[in-house]
Design a protein around this motif. Sequence first.
Motif, PDB file in Angstrom:
ATOM      1  N   THR A  42       0.807  -1.223   0.000  1.00 46.40           N
ATOM      2  CA  THR A  42       0.000   0.000   0.000  1.00 46.40           C
ATOM      3  C   THR A  42       0.839   1.272   0.000  1.00 46.40           C
ATOM      4  O   THR A  42       0.291   2.368   0.134  1.00 46.40           O
ATOM      5  N   THR A  43       2.161   1.153  -0.153  1.00 44.25           N
ATOM      6  CA  THR A  43       3.013   2.344  -0.187  1.00 44.25           C
ATOM      7  C   THR A  43       4.057   2.222  -1.294  1.00 44.25           C
ATOM      8  O   THR A  43       4.651   1.157  -1.493  1.00 44.25           O
ATOM      9  N   ILE A  44       4.269   3.324  -2.004  1.00 42.94           N
ATOM     10  CA  ILE A  44       5.254   3.404  -3.080  1.00 42.94           C
ATOM     11  C   ILE A  44       6.202   4.553  -2.767  1.00 42.94           C
ATOM     12  O   ILE A  44       5.768   5.649  -2.398  1.00 42.94           O
ATOM     13  N   VAL A  45       7.498   4.307  -2.934  1.00 40.54           N
ATOM     14  CA  VAL A  45       8.508   5.347  -2.733  1.00 40.54           C
ATOM     15  C   VAL A  45       8.946   5.876  -4.093  1.00 40.54           C
ATOM     16  O   VAL A  45       9.140   5.110  -5.045  1.00 40.54           O
ATOM     17  N   THR A  46       9.105   7.191  -4.187  1.00 43.38           N
ATOM     18  CA  THR A  46       9.599   7.816  -5.409  1.00 43.38           C
ATOM     19  C   THR A  46      10.351   9.086  -5.024  1.00 43.38           C
ATOM     20  O   THR A  46      10.478   9.415  -3.841  1.00 43.38           O
ATOM     21  N   ALA A  47      10.858   9.805  -6.011  1.00 45.59           N
ATOM     22  CA  ALA A  47      11.495  11.096  -5.747  1.00 45.59           C
ATOM     23  C   ALA A  47      10.417  12.132  -5.446  1.00 45.59           C
ATOM     24  O   ALA A  47       9.344  12.125  -6.066  1.00 45.59           O
ATOM     25  N   GLU A  48      10.704  13.032  -4.518  1.00 46.90           N
ATOM     26  CA  GLU A  48       9.696  14.010  -4.093  1.00 46.90           C
ATOM     27  C   GLU A  48       9.255  14.909  -5.230  1.00 46.90           C
ATOM     28  O   GLU A  48       8.085  15.298  -5.303  1.00 46.90           O
ATOM     29  N   HIS A  49      10.172  15.244  -6.155  1.00 45.32           N
ATOM     30  CA  HIS A  49       9.749  16.143  -7.227  1.00 45.32           C
ATOM     31  C   HIS A  49       8.789  15.465  -8.203  1.00 45.32           C
ATOM     32  O   HIS A  49       8.079  16.138  -8.944  1.00 45.32           O
ATOM     33  N   VAL A  50       8.731  14.133  -8.192  1.00 49.99           N
ATOM     34  CA  VAL A  50       7.736  13.433  -9.004  1.00 49.99           C
ATOM     35  C   VAL A  50       6.339  13.711  -8.451  1.00 49.99           C
ATOM     36  O   VAL A  50       5.417  14.068  -9.193  1.00 49.99           O
ATOM     37  N   THR A  51       6.166  13.563  -7.142  1.00 46.62           N
ATOM     38  CA  THR A  51       4.846  13.808  -6.544  1.00 46.62           C
ATOM     39  C   THR A  51       4.471  15.284  -6.630  1.00 46.62           C
ATOM     40  O   THR A  51       3.292  15.619  -6.777  1.00 46.62           O
ATOM     41  N   ALA A  52       5.470  16.167  -6.544  1.00 44.23           N
ATOM     42  CA  ALA A  52       5.184  17.596  -6.692  1.00 44.23           C
ATOM     43  C   ALA A  52       4.689  17.890  -8.103  1.00 44.23           C
ATOM     44  O   ALA A  52       3.718  18.634  -8.299  1.00 44.23           O
ATOM     45  N   GLY A  53       5.344  17.306  -9.097  1.00 37.17           N
ATOM     46  CA  GLY A  53       4.913  17.505 -10.476  1.00 37.17           C
ATOM     47  C   GLY A  53       3.542  16.915 -10.750  1.00 37.17           C
ATOM     48  O   GLY A  53       2.809  17.391 -11.621  1.00 37.17           O
ATOM     49  N   MET A  54       3.180  15.880  -9.997  1.00 38.66           N
ATOM     50  CA  MET A  54       1.875  15.240 -10.161  1.00 38.66           C
ATOM     51  C   MET A  54       0.753  15.957  -9.422  1.00 38.66           C
ATOM     52  O   MET A  54      -0.408  15.558  -9.520  1.00 38.66           O
ATOM     53  N   ASN A  55       1.103  16.972  -8.647  1.00 40.92           N
ATOM     54  CA  ASN A  55       0.118  17.694  -7.824  1.00 40.92           C
ATOM     55  C   ASN A  55      -0.527  16.800  -6.772  1.00 40.92           C
ATOM     56  O   ASN A  55      -1.676  17.021  -6.377  1.00 40.92           O
ATOM     57  N   LEU A  56       0.199  15.785  -6.309  1.00 42.47           N
ATOM     58  CA  LEU A  56      -0.319  14.978  -5.211  1.00 42.47           C
ATOM     59  C   LEU A  56      -0.195  15.763  -3.915  1.00 42.47           C
ATOM     60  O   LEU A  56       0.708  16.585  -3.748  1.00 42.47           O
ATOM     61  N   SER A  57      -1.106  15.508  -2.979  1.00 42.09           N
ATOM     62  CA  SER A  57      -1.084  16.198  -1.697  1.00 42.09           C
ATOM     63  C   SER A  57      -1.184  15.183  -0.573  1.00 42.09           C
ATOM     64  O   SER A  57      -1.408  13.990  -0.803  1.00 42.09           O
ATOM     65  N   SER A  58      -1.025  15.653   0.643  1.00 45.74           N
ATOM     66  CA  SER A  58      -1.116  14.771   1.804  1.00 45.74           C
ATOM     67  C   SER A  58      -2.553  14.624   2.295  1.00 45.74           C
ATOM     68  O   SER A  58      -2.812  13.858   3.225  1.00 45.74           O
ATOM     69  N   HIS A  59      -3.486  15.348   1.680  1.00 47.32           N
ATOM     70  CA  HIS A  59      -4.875  15.335   2.147  1.00 47.32           C
ATOM     71  C   HIS A  59      -5.821  14.687   1.133  1.00 47.32           C
ATOM     72  O   HIS A  59      -6.570  13.769   1.472  1.00 47.32           O
ATOM     73  N   ASP A  60      -5.813  15.171  -0.089  1.00 48.33           N
ATOM     74  CA  ASP A  60      -6.785  14.710  -1.080  1.00 48.33           C
ATOM     75  C   ASP A  60      -6.309  13.443  -1.793  1.00 48.33           C
ATOM     76  O   ASP A  60      -5.146  13.341  -2.191  1.00 48.33           O
ATOM     77  N   TRP A  61      -7.230  12.492  -1.966  1.00 45.38           N
ATOM     78  CA  TRP A  61      -6.946  11.303  -2.756  1.00 45.38           C
ATOM     79  C   TRP A  61      -7.115  11.650  -4.233  1.00 45.38           C
ATOM     80  O   TRP A  61      -8.112  12.226  -4.629  1.00 45.38           O
ATOM     81  N   LYS A  62      -6.109  11.281  -5.048  1.00 46.66           N
ATOM     82  CA  LYS A  62      -6.176  11.539  -6.481  1.00 46.66           C
ATOM     83  C   LYS A  62      -5.831  10.260  -7.235  1.00 46.66           C
ATOM     84  O   LYS A  62      -5.008   9.465  -6.772  1.00 46.66           O
ATOM     85  N   PRO A  63      -6.453  10.041  -8.402  1.00 44.88           N
ATOM     86  CA  PRO A  63      -6.191   8.803  -9.147  1.00 44.88           C
ATOM     87  C   PRO A  63      -4.755   8.748  -9.660  1.00 44.88           C
ATOM     88  O   PRO A  63      -4.238   9.722 -10.201  1.00 44.88           O
ATOM     89  N   LEU A  64      -4.131   7.592  -9.474  1.00 42.65           N
ATOM     90  CA  LEU A  64      -2.758   7.362  -9.919  1.00 42.65           C
ATOM     91  C   LEU A  64      -2.727   6.051 -10.697  1.00 42.65           C
ATOM     92  O   LEU A  64      -3.165   5.012 -10.193  1.00 42.65           O
ATOM     93  N   GLU A  65      -2.235   6.105 -11.927  1.00 39.36           N
ATOM     94  CA  GLU A  65      -2.107   4.883 -12.713  1.00 39.36           C
ATOM     95  C   GLU A  65      -0.800   4.188 -12.344  1.00 39.36           C
ATOM     96  O   GLU A  65       0.268   4.806 -12.324  1.00 39.36           O
ATOM     97  N   ILE A  66      -0.889   2.897 -12.058  1.00 43.58           N
ATOM     98  CA  ILE A  66       0.270   2.093 -11.687  1.00 43.58           C
ATOM     99  C   ILE A  66       0.449   1.030 -12.761  1.00 43.58           C
ATOM    100  O   ILE A  66      -0.439   0.201 -12.988  1.00 43.58           O
TER     101      ILE A  66
END
Length: 247
Positions: free
Chosen positions: A67-91
């Motif tokens: 249930t957890t994936i590690v990546t570079a922080e600038h990847v999640t920043a570029g994806m507009n992911l946040s610590s609050h809202d759930w957003k769809p992510l294709e795996i």
Amino acid sequence: MRGRFGRGVLVLFVLFANTQAVPAACVDPIQLAHSAVSIVRHFDDAERDSHRGYVGVRGTGWFLSPTTIVTAEHVTAGMNLSSHDWKPLEIVDGDNSQVIAARIQRVAGSQAEKLAVIELQHAVSDARSVAVRRDPLVPEEQVMTFAYPTGSLRLVQGRFVRFGDGGKVAGMALLEMYEGENRLVVDHGASGAPVIDCNGRVAAVISNVFTQSFQWGHREIRISTAWGMPNVVSVPIQVLDELQAAN
């Protein structure tokens, strides 16, 4: 008009390497199947307008748990992911793809290059978690990395050169990675790819590359560093332990 995928806040790397043979003393890459995945965030209409028409951002990640994936922080920043809202992510894992709601669980690291742990709303059934190395890499130690260009898993080998000792790369694990004569094999799209030691443990996470660009007529040409010098920047995995200790 065809959509474009962004390259992120810093650089999102892609591996264009063919699979390479791994030294016999190292772990068989088959044992690491389903541990590294391509992660893609597709933007909605409002996000596309604010990102100059890009349809999304693609990077690489690896499973710390189902249930957890590690990546570079600038990847999640570029994806507009946040610590609050759930957003769809294709795996994407090989030929298999699924969309799962995701958000940032935590960010680790005190330097410019950081790691992000992505929390998934539900587990990926065939995910294979990778062991985390506790001790730092040693100069000349052999390493390998995985990433997903256009949905196909690729493997690239290299070596750990040294830790950065100043500026933006202070404390970063500096690597030399290549395939044959190609020193740009780790490039756009591979941010977040795991750096794995010969025992199959994640020792660092790819975050950036050293390149120079110059104009040749109407073309921009990119070159890597000289042979024997590091050409890839990675974040030591120990920053995850430092975060847990701080908490």
